[in-house]
Design a protein around this motif. Structure first.
Motif, short mmCIF file in Angstrom:
data_model
loop_
_atom_site.label_atom_id
_atom_site.label_comp_id
_atom_site.label_asym_id
_atom_site.label_seq_id
_atom_site.Cartn_x
_atom_site.Cartn_y
_atom_site.Cartn_z
N THR A 187 4.37 3.33 14.42
CA THR A 187 5.29 2.18 14.42
C THR A 187 4.53 0.90 14.72
O THR A 187 4.76 -0.14 14.08
N ALA A 188 3.62 0.95 15.69
CA ALA A 188 2.84 -0.24 16.05
C ALA A 188 2.02 -0.73 14.86
O ALA A 188 1.89 -1.94 14.63
N GLU A 189 1.46 0.19 14.09
CA GLU A 189 0.67 -0.20 12.91
C GLU A 189 1.56 -0.80 11.83
O GLU A 189 1.16 -1.75 11.14
N ILE A 190 2.77 -0.26 11.66
CA ILE A 190 3.72 -0.83 10.71
C ILE A 190 4.10 -2.25 11.12
O ILE A 190 4.16 -3.17 10.30
N VAL A 191 4.39 -2.43 12.41
CA VAL A 191 4.73 -3.76 12.94
C VAL A 191 3.60 -4.75 12.64
O VAL A 191 3.84 -5.88 12.20
N ALA A 192 2.38 -4.34 12.90
CA ALA A 192 1.22 -5.21 12.65
C ALA A 192 1.04 -5.49 11.17
O ALA A 192 0.70 -6.62 10.77
N LEU A 193 1.27 -4.48 10.32
CA LEU A 193 1.14 -4.64 8.87
C LEU A 193 2.15 -5.65 8.34
O LEU A 193 1.83 -6.54 7.55
#
Length: 199
Positions: A51-57
């Motif tokens: 989820t954190a990587e999706i948020v950053a993306l």
């Protein structure tokens, strides 16, 4: 403008509640077709984004979108202004909708102007405000030049807050961080007028 750790956590929580990661995995694995029910495609594996990587993306994608740059209106209108007199500026920044794809998924981005930073080009500190300004005589953003200058340009950095909607439906979800645009005026001559008292 920066994003606090607590704000990032709120964004991650909202993505998890709305099953954003699941939706992106489904669409990515099904060649862009968004499924409307949970399947085993939602299960995480070693290569899945967190989820954190999706948020950053999403935040990174937002910052690269071609947002329309708000124009600046200055008063008095012309190529000169007076020393020690209010130089009025304002902008009309409207909410914008843009379409893009993330991991092969069609998404709509809604960008809303939330903050304005005015640089008046004379070395004075930037004026930071949430107010886009208004026209004379109801002005709310103005600057007084104290010295004459041949050419001074005003620049405006607008910060935009973003929201994401997947595949044209569902809730609007927050985007971490802010995108910015920069506008500027043509150079203006700052003129000192001599005043003589006549008996």
């Amino acid at each position: 403008m920066t994003t606090s750790d607590s704000s990032l956590q709120l964004v991650e929580d909202s993505y998890e509640e709305a099953l954003v990661v699941c939706a992106l995995r489904q669409a990515a694995d099904e060649e862009g077709t968004l499924l409307n029910e949970e399947t085993d495609l939602c299960e995480e594996d070693e290569d899945s984004l967190t989820t954190a990587e999706i948020v950053a993306l999403v935040a990174s994608e937002f910052k690269t979108l071609p947002l329309a740059t708000p124009s600046i209106t200055a008063q008095p209108d012309g190529d000169w202004a007076l020393v020690n007199v209010d130089f009025v500026v304002y902008t009309e920044a409207d909410q914008q909708l843009l379409s893009t794809t993330i991991l092969g998924v069609p998404v709509t981005i809604r960008a809303t102007p939330v903050h304005y930073s005015w640089d008046f080009g004379d070395g004075s500190p930037a004026l930071s405000t949430t107010d886009p300004g208004r026209a004379y005589p109801n002005q709310t953003v103005a600057h007084v030049y104290t010295n004459a200058a041949d050419a001074v340009a005003v620049s405006l950095t607008t910060s935009w807050q973003g929201e994401l909607q997947i595949n044209g439906s569902g809730p609007w979800l927050p985007i971490a961080g802010f995108a910015t645009t920069t506008s500027s005026t043509d150079p203006v001559e700052i003129v000192a007028m001599d005043v003589h008292l006549v008996p």
